[in-house]
Design an enzyme around this catalytic site. Structure first.
Site, PDB file in Angstrom:
ATOM      1  N   ASP A 207     -38.680  44.387 -81.527  1.00  0.00           N
ATOM      2  CA  ASP A 207     -39.393  43.113 -81.644  1.00  0.00           C
ATOM      3  C   ASP A 207     -40.062  42.795 -80.299  1.00  0.00           C
ATOM      4  OD1 ASP A 207     -40.210  40.466 -82.576  1.00  0.00           O
ATOM      5  OD2 ASP A 207     -38.686  40.735 -84.119  1.00  0.00           O
ATOM      6  N   HIS A 280     -45.145  41.795 -83.831  1.00  0.00           N
ATOM      7  CA  HIS A 280     -43.802  41.803 -83.215  1.00  0.00           C
ATOM      8  C   HIS A 280     -43.581  43.098 -82.430  1.00  0.00           C
ATOM      9  CE1 HIS A 280     -42.239  38.033 -84.718  1.00  0.00           C
ATOM     10  NE2 HIS A 280     -42.655  38.322 -85.944  1.00  0.00           N
ATOM     11  N   GLU A 344     -45.718  38.329 -89.942  1.00  0.00           N
ATOM     12  CA  GLU A 344     -46.229  37.502 -88.845  1.00  0.00           C
ATOM     13  C   GLU A 344     -47.112  38.289 -87.873  1.00  0.00           C
ATOM     14  OE1 GLU A 344     -42.780  34.162 -88.511  1.00  0.00           O
ATOM     15  OE2 GLU A 344     -42.308  36.054 -87.522  1.00  0.00           O
ATOM     16  N   TYR A 435     -31.060  32.459 -94.735  1.00  0.00           N
ATOM     17  CA  TYR A 435     -31.272  32.660 -93.299  1.00  0.00           C
ATOM     18  C   TYR A 435     -30.102  32.002 -92.557  1.00  0.00           C
ATOM     19  CZ  TYR A 435     -35.760  35.062 -92.879  1.00  0.00           C
ATOM     20  OH  TYR A 435     -36.748  36.016 -92.892  1.00  0.00           O
ATOM     21  N   ASP A 437     -29.352  31.847 -89.567  1.00  0.00           N
ATOM     22  CA  ASP A 437     -29.587  31.218 -88.257  1.00  0.00           C
ATOM     23  C   ASP A 437     -29.876  29.728 -88.419  1.00  0.00           C
ATOM     24  OD1 ASP A 437     -32.010  31.931 -89.539  1.00  0.00           O
ATOM     25  OD2 ASP A 437     -33.108  32.146 -87.645  1.00  0.00           O
ATOM     26  N   TRP A 485     -31.005  36.166 -87.710  1.00  0.00           N
ATOM     27  CA  TRP A 485     -31.955  36.221 -86.584  1.00  0.00           C
ATOM     28  C   TRP A 485     -31.276  35.582 -85.376  1.00  0.00           C
ATOM     29  CZ3 TRP A 485     -35.948  39.249 -87.458  1.00  0.00           C
ATOM     30  CH2 TRP A 485     -36.392  39.432 -88.774  1.00  0.00           C
ATOM     31  N   THR A 486     -31.526  36.145 -84.185  1.00  0.00           N
ATOM     32  CA  THR A 486     -30.640  35.750 -83.074  1.00  0.00           C
ATOM     33  C   THR A 486     -31.330  35.086 -81.876  1.00  0.00           C
ATOM     34  OG1 THR A 486     -30.761  37.986 -82.153  1.00  0.00           O
ATOM     35  CG2 THR A 486     -28.949  37.531 -83.692  1.00  0.00           C
ATOM     36  N   GLU A 487     -32.492  34.465 -82.104  1.00  0.00           N
ATOM     37  CA  GLU A 487     -33.102  33.744 -80.982  1.00  0.00           C
ATOM     38  C   GLU A 487     -32.101  32.779 -80.351  1.00  0.00           C
ATOM     39  OE1 GLU A 487     -34.517  34.188 -83.946  1.00  0.00           O
ATOM     40  OE2 GLU A 487     -36.710  34.265 -83.824  1.00  0.00           O
TER      41      GLU A 487
HETATM   42  C1  ACM Z   1     -39.199  36.910 -90.698  1.00  0.00           C
HETATM   43  O1  ACM Z   1     -38.318  36.033 -90.744  1.00  0.00           O
HETATM   44  N1  ACM Z   1     -40.199  36.819 -89.826  1.00  0.00           N
HETATM   45  C2  ACM Z   1     -39.166  38.041 -91.598  1.00  0.00           C
END
Ligand code: ACM
Ligand code: ZN
Length: 553
Positions: A207, A280, A344, A435, A437, A485-487
């Protein structure tokens, strides 16, 4: 004297009932997640001893995995090494695990537990393995740790279970780019998937904020792309913008990847690697800026969100590079799927890039959306030539789907529905339901998260099968996946906290038929299973599990 005799006989009677293991079992001892298709509780229990044998008529490398796993669980608190032997006869006091090719579901199994023996049947080794995961949940929690517990009775309550999954694809994703997680954590994550009969681990390996897989032909991907100079503090968009000043990163060597893939295989989990393109990709461009439209210069991204710089779709070098990268990835991951992202991807650089514009003209494309479709289709041709299938996020619908692409529907379910109507396979992973997160209760007092509100009850409520599809179209809905997702998840403890128990709800949706699902029953089983999760050391969320906002409406 009479009184004494009376007490003596009552005591003896009680001792008898307890010792013969023939009485009814505590309801709580039958707590299994995901709920089996059918479970009949019976009197009595099977007790493991140092003499128990695990017997298999078909002793292969794969069936032995299931048997050895059961033996290792028993060994943990007892130190006993139960023999795994090949024989056609289920002797008294043994666990007998056989294959039955007449069974229709490859992952299904039957499990008969009586005081005399345990009989497991499955069409294939994976079914035997899932039966063992069920036995695991019926055994005392002490089996979870390699620590001898003197005097422990290892018993399984008698029952008759017939079980099989609702969906063929039961997955969880982990983003190791925004924050990096060690091999040991990835392996435990895979363990927890297997415990809940999930069969796919989607490993998000590249990413903007980090490239996490060693590629021998392009060493700078990991050496440069694997590290960022610092990381944003607080939420994206917060003012003033501050950074922690800490050099951050890491990557997996190919040896480590092989080790994880082999580990996953031993747990009947397939890994899908994700190599993001065309967007990404900033970490890769920081290492090889010539693959961009502008030529750079770039840094591995230190913030979250979406960046304008992406791979140049006009340069053949981009495709040569990606084919070289994928060639190494394909060797490492034996599963059928390679995920290429596709989400994205801003088109702003392509709009101004002479090479990208030339590609649009030469290929007779309408616009940049079709250029993205060209990009993904060209990569798909390469993957198909190597015997692999392409998966992408639902943006790959824009400009036209690559010919055999499988779609992960994340921006709701519309993309998945559209793809299924076009006869493409689909995995449902809509952000508003899976999701992990997102906040799992009211945000006040919670560790910083990306946003949203997704309590356990809401995750559990999701049914991945769209009712608007015809029966034929529904066949393309392969299953469901939860994403982590780990932001805003910098540590393994927090990854646990966000993933569990919501992952267990996803596992139940993936495995258990819709008409058997019941949130109250799930919660009751989870309350019992907590002891096991504690023994494993999971830092699961312990707050409000109900959707209190829905309740207020
Ligand atoms: C994504 O959450 N951008 C796949
Ligand atoms: Zn370009």
């Amino acid at each position: 004297m009479k009184k004494t005799l009376f007490f003596l006989s009552v005591t003896l009677l009680l001792i008898c009932v307890c010792c013969t293991d023939s009485g009814p079992n505590d309801k709580n001892s039958y707590s299994v997640i995901p709920a089996p298709a059918s479970l009949v509780e019976m009197n009595g229990k099977f007790v493991f001893t140092a003499k128990t044998k695990i017997i298999l008529p078909e002793l292969t490398e794969e069936t032995k995995l299931a048997a050895d796993y059961l033996a290792s669980l028993v060994k943990n608190p007892t130190g006993w090494s139960l023999p795994v032997v090949k024989s056609k006869k289920p002797s008294a006091g043994s666990v007998f695990m056989s294959l039955d090719t007449a069974m229709t579901n490859k992952e299904g199994y039957t499990l008969n537990v009586t005081p005399g023996k345990i009989i497991v049947k499955a069409q294939s080794a994976v079914g035997l393995f899932y039966a063992v995961q069920t036995i695991r949940q019926l055994l005392p929690v002490e089996i979870e740790n390699a620590k001898i517990v003197e005097g422990l009775t290892l018993s399984v309550p008698a029952c008759e279970i017939k079980d099989e999954p609702r969906f063929v694809y039961r997955g969880m994703h982990l983003d190791v780019c925004r924050h990096f997680f060690p091999v040991s954590y990835v392996k435990r994550y895979i363990d927890i998937l297997a415990l809940h009969k999930m069969n796919t681990f989607h490993w998000h390996l590249t990413d903007d904020q980090g490239w996490r897989i060693e590629i021998k032909k392009y060493p700078k991907l990991a050496e440069v792309g694997g590290f960022r100079k610092e990381t944003l503090v607080g939420h994206l968009g917060g003012k003033p913008e501050t950074f922690d000043g800490q050099h951050y990163g890491g990557f997996y060597t190919q040896e480590e990847i092989k080790d994880v893939v082999a580990y996953a295989k031993s747990k009947f989990v397939t890994i899908i690697p994700e190599i993001e393109m065309p967007g990404h990709a900033l970490a890769a461009l920081a290492a090889y800026p010539e693959l961009s439209c502008t030529g750079g210069k770039f840094e591995v991204y230190t913030k979250w969100g979406v960046v304008p710089d992406v791979y140049c779709a006009g340069k053949d070098e981009t495709f040569n590079f990606l084919e070289d990268v994928l060639s190494e990835v394909i060797v490492l991951f034996p599963g059928q799927y390679i995920h290429v992202g596709g989400d994205e991807c801003p088109k702003i650089r392509w709009e101004k890039c002479p090479l990208c514009q030339k590609r649009i003209k030469v290929e007779g494309l309408k616009d940049e959306k079709e250029l993205q479709s060209y990009f993904i289709s060209r990569i798909e041709k390469f993957l198909i030539s190597k015997g692999k299938k392409l998966i992408g996020w639902d943006e790959i619908l824009e400009g036209g789907l690559a010919s055999e692409a499988t779609v992960m529907s994340w921006r709701g379910t519309a993309g998945g529905i559209e793809a299924a109507k076009q006869k493409h396979d689909v995995i449902m992973t809509p952000a508003n339901f899976v999701y992990l997160d997102y906040y799992q209760c009211e945000p006040e007092g919670q560790p910083l998260a990306i946003g949203g509100y997704l309590p356990l009850e809401a995750v559990y409520s999701y049914d991945p099968m769209p009712t608007e599809l015809t029966q034929d179209e529904q066949k393309h809905i392969l299953g469901i996946q939860g994403n982590v997702w780990t932001e805003y998840i910098p540590t393994t403890e927090q990854a646990d906290y966000m993933a569990y128990p919501r992952m267990f709800a996803i596992a139940e949706t993936a495995w258990t038929s819709a008409n058997k699902k019941d949130f109250e029953d799930f919660l009751a089983r989870f309350n019992i299973a907590k002891l096991r999760y504690d023994a494993i050391g999971l830092n699961y969320f312990k707050g409000e599990y109900y959707d209190t906002r829905a309740a207020k409406k």
